[in-house]
Structures are given as structure tokens and as C-alpha cells.
Design an enzyme around this catalytic site. Structure first.
Site, PDB file in Angstrom:
ATOM      1  N   LYS A 121       0.819  -1.220   0.000  1.00  0.00           N
ATOM      2  CA  LYS A 121       0.000   0.000   0.000  1.00  0.00           C
ATOM      3  C   LYS A 121       0.854   1.272   0.000  1.00  0.00           C
ATOM      4  CE  LYS A 121      -0.957  -0.042   5.011  1.00  0.00           C
ATOM      5  NZ  LYS A 121      -0.525   1.270   5.454  1.00  0.00           N
ATOM      6  N   ASP A 122       2.165   1.145   0.279  1.00  0.00           N
ATOM      7  CA  ASP A 122       3.060   2.301   0.242  1.00  0.00           C
ATOM      8  C   ASP A 122       3.645   2.549  -1.151  1.00  0.00           C
ATOM      9  OD1 ASP A 122       2.760   2.721   2.976  1.00  0.00           O
ATOM     10  OD2 ASP A 122       4.496   1.493   3.502  1.00  0.00           O
ATOM     11  N   ARG A 139      -8.378   8.148   3.373  1.00  0.00           N
ATOM     12  CA  ARG A 139      -9.293   7.091   2.927  1.00  0.00           C
ATOM     13  C   ARG A 139     -10.140   6.586   4.091  1.00  0.00           C
ATOM     14  NH1 ARG A 139      -9.002   1.960   3.889  1.00  0.00           N
ATOM     15  NH2 ARG A 139      -6.900   2.217   4.713  1.00  0.00           N
ATOM     16  N   ARG A 140      -9.509   6.332   5.223  1.00  0.00           N
ATOM     17  CA  ARG A 140     -10.255   5.825   6.387  1.00  0.00           C
ATOM     18  C   ARG A 140     -11.189   6.902   6.952  1.00  0.00           C
ATOM     19  NH1 ARG A 140      -4.764   3.270   8.667  1.00  0.00           N
ATOM     20  NH2 ARG A 140      -4.861   1.228   7.654  1.00  0.00           N
ATOM     21  N   ARG A 167      -0.342  10.003  13.721  1.00  0.00           N
ATOM     22  CA  ARG A 167       0.825   9.489  13.002  1.00  0.00           C
ATOM     23  C   ARG A 167       1.692   8.680  13.952  1.00  0.00           C
ATOM     24  NH1 ARG A 167       3.342  11.835   8.834  1.00  0.00           N
ATOM     25  NH2 ARG A 167       4.476   9.868   8.905  1.00  0.00           N
ATOM     26  N   ARG A 214       1.149   4.599  18.164  1.00  0.00           N
ATOM     27  CA  ARG A 214      -0.271   4.905  17.976  1.00  0.00           C
ATOM     28  C   ARG A 214      -1.103   4.224  19.059  1.00  0.00           C
ATOM     29  NH1 ARG A 214      -1.578   4.807  11.464  1.00  0.00           N
ATOM     30  NH2 ARG A 214       0.575   4.975  10.787  1.00  0.00           N
ATOM     31  N   CYS A 269      -1.439   9.425  -1.264  1.00  0.00           N
ATOM     32  CA  CYS A 269      -1.909   9.629   0.106  1.00  0.00           C
ATOM     33  C   CYS A 269      -2.777  10.876   0.249  1.00  0.00           C
ATOM     34  CB  CYS A 269      -0.715   9.739   1.051  1.00  0.00           C
ATOM     35  SG  CYS A 269       0.246   8.217   1.186  1.00  0.00           S
TER      36      CYS A 269
END
Length: 312
Positions: A85-86, A133-134, A151, A157, A244
Site C-alpha cells: 500500500k506504500d 481514505r479511512r 501518526r 499509535r 496519500c
């Protein structure tokens, strides 16, 4: 004996998943009778250095891979392990995807202090995520939620959940699985509610395109179904030129039919505040054509306007 230097980020998750890849490659080499020594090289990326700004404001995809790709091009490492996904859609000249191993669970998940799921969160709950997106999809599902930037690596987190007053935080389930923290997950988010990021749950093993030894080794480590699904998702991403900075999601699934393997792809584009959300689902056998077709269908329905808003 051939020495293969493996490049990776230095976060706990990156080191864990890279160590798992190296272990599997060692097993593969033993079965194939290949004498290979693997060495790990940690590389700090721009995305690792900048932690006080949301990902959407730092820049596009590539934040967590560019320095590692440069090390590949410079011959400092022979292969690199990335979270798919990166990965940007286009790779630098001279590099190629050598393998896409079997995918982990692609779903997003919710972590709460008391184990509550998304529907049980109180009105106005404070939810942490660094992903447009989330946040877009969550705000579309529940407009009352207060989404705030979060972040850092997984462990930091999780600490902020306890220290900064969050009711919940959102993370990719695959990372928690790989690092052995599956028990921290309060609930998985159904893709109907929160479509995963392109390639989420999958790894990308990148190498130089002029290194036949490494390419042949990685070809034996590739999972065809995962590679096919990810190809469709990335074709969708490439057509929309997403990164992103924009709320884009895609999820492809593979099933066997009498005619062969069929791909079902769902793609999503949304407004950053969740006020608009477009989804399209199609099926096909060619991943590149399918990704383009889903993207084109969304563009016809107004996705271009949503993407323009997100990039302002």
C-alpha cells in the site's frame, strides 16, 4: 555462496515482516539447494522522519520507499521488502516487482480501550487515523465521529490511544497480525463500510531488473492470486493517479470459475470530509483492463471532481 542484502524501513513492523520474508526465503533456498546468505540493512525514509504532519500534507505515495529504492539502484541492497500500500504506481527505471507473497487480512480494524466496535462508539467519539481514505469512509458512515490525525508507528499509535484521549484508533489488521498483536483488535471493519487501501495486507518484494539470480529466486516466492488481485487494484490506482493526498480505496478478490480465475474489483473515491462517496464493482479476467474499467466508471460518475477537491 551468493550474499543478498535486504533493505527495509526500521520500524518494528517493517523489521518483523522483513524478518518473516527472509525466513521463508531461507527455507526456499534450502529446498532448492541454493547457498544464499541474507543480510538485513535498515534504511530511514522521509515518511519515517516527518511525524508531526498528516500523510496527505507531506506528499504522495513513495514517502516510505524512495530512499530504499535509491539503495537498490545504487547496489547497496539487492532486494527490498515494502508494504504494497506504500508503493507508487510507477517504479523507477531499473527496478521491478520480483514477488508479491500471499496476502494477509486486508481489512482495516478498530482498536478501542474497552473493546467496543464501531457501532458502539459514543456520539462524537474521537477517532484517530492518518489516512484520508479511512477518515472519509468513517465520516460517511457516521457523521458524528470526530476524526483527528494520528501518526507514528504501531506501538506509538497504540500508546496514544491511552494517553491522548482517543475513543478509538484505526489501523490495518495485517500489521497487527504480523507483529503478533491480533488480540489488541476490537473489531474488523467490513469492506462494505471501509474499503481497504490499494494493496493493503500484501507485501511487495522489489529488486533490480538486471539481477537474474534474485529475480528467479523471488519468482518462486510469488503468490499468483495475490499478485493478480493487487495488479487490478494498482491498475485502478494508476488510472486515477492516486496517492496519500486523496481518499481512494480498492479491493479485489479472486475466485475459480469454469473459464479460469475471475477477479471482482470494488473501487472507491470520496470527498475528504465523507460528504460524497462513489463506489463501483466489476468483474473480469484481465487485471489491468478491470482496474481501468472500474476507474473509468467512477470518473464518469464524477470522481474527477472529488479528486480535485481532495488535492486543493
Amino acid at each position: 555462496m551468493r550474499k543478498v542484502v535486504v533493505g527495509t524501513r526500521q520500524s518494528a513492523l517493517a523489521l518483523t515482516q522483513t524478518g518473516q520474508v527472509i525466513d521463508k526465503l531461507r527455507e526456499l533456498c534450502a529446498r532448492e539447494g541454493l547457498e544464499v546468505e541474507f543480510e538485513l540493512k535498515k534504511i530511514v525514509t522521509k515518511g519515517d522522519r516527518i511525524l508531526d504532519v498528516t500523510l496527505s500534507k507531506v506528499g504522495g505515495k513513495g514517502l516510505f520507499v524512495k530512499e530504499i529504492e535509491q539503495a537498490l539502484l545504487d547496489g547497496e541492497v539487492d532486494l527490498a521488502v515494502h508494504s504494497m500500500k506504500d508503493m507508487p504506481f510507477e517504479l523507477p527505471e531499473g527496478l521491478t516487482v520480483g514477488a508479491v507473497p500471499e496476502r494477509e487480512d486486508p481489512r482495516d480494524c478498530l482498536i478501542t480501550a474497552d473493546g467496543r466496535g464501531l457501532d458502539e462508539l459514543p456520539q462524537g467519539a474521537k477517532v484517530g487515523t492518518s489516512s484520508l481514505r479511512r477518515s472519509c469512509q468513517l465520516q460517511h458512515y457516521r457523521k458524528d465521529l470526530q476524526i483527528e490525525s494520528l501518526r507514528g508507528n504501531i506501538d506509538s499509535r497504540l500508546r496514544k490511544l491511552e494517553t491522548e484521549g482517543f475513543d478509538a484508533i484505526l489501523l490495518a489488521g495485517a500489521g497487527l497480525h504480523r507483529i503478533g498483536w491480533r488480540d489488541r483488535i476490537s473489531a474488523y471493519l467490513d469492506p462494505e463500510v471501509c474499503l481497504p487501501a490499494v494493496g493493503q495486507g500484501a507485501l511487495c518484494i522489489e529488486c533490480r531488473d538486471n539481477d537474474p539470480f534474485v529475480q528467479e529466486l523471488l519468482a518462486k516466492f510469488n503468490d499468483p492470486d495475490t499478485a493478480l488481485a493487487v495488479s487490478a487494484e494498482r491498475s485502478f490506482l494508476g488510472r486515477l493517479n492516486g496517492g496519500c493526498q486523496v481518499p481512494i480505496g480498492a479491493y479485489a478478490q479472486i475466485r475459480e470459475t469454469a473459464e479460469g480465475r475471475e477477479i471482482t474489483l470494488t473501487g472507491m473515491v470520496g470527498a475528504p470530509d465523507g460528504s460524497a462517496l462513489l463506489k463501483e464493482t466489476m468483474a473480469g479476467t484481465d487485471p489491468d483492463r478491470l482496474g481501468l474499467a472500474v476507474a473509468e466508471a467512477l470518473l464518469v460518475r464524477g470522481a474527477e471532481d472529488l479528486l480535485a477537491i481532495a488535492k486543493e
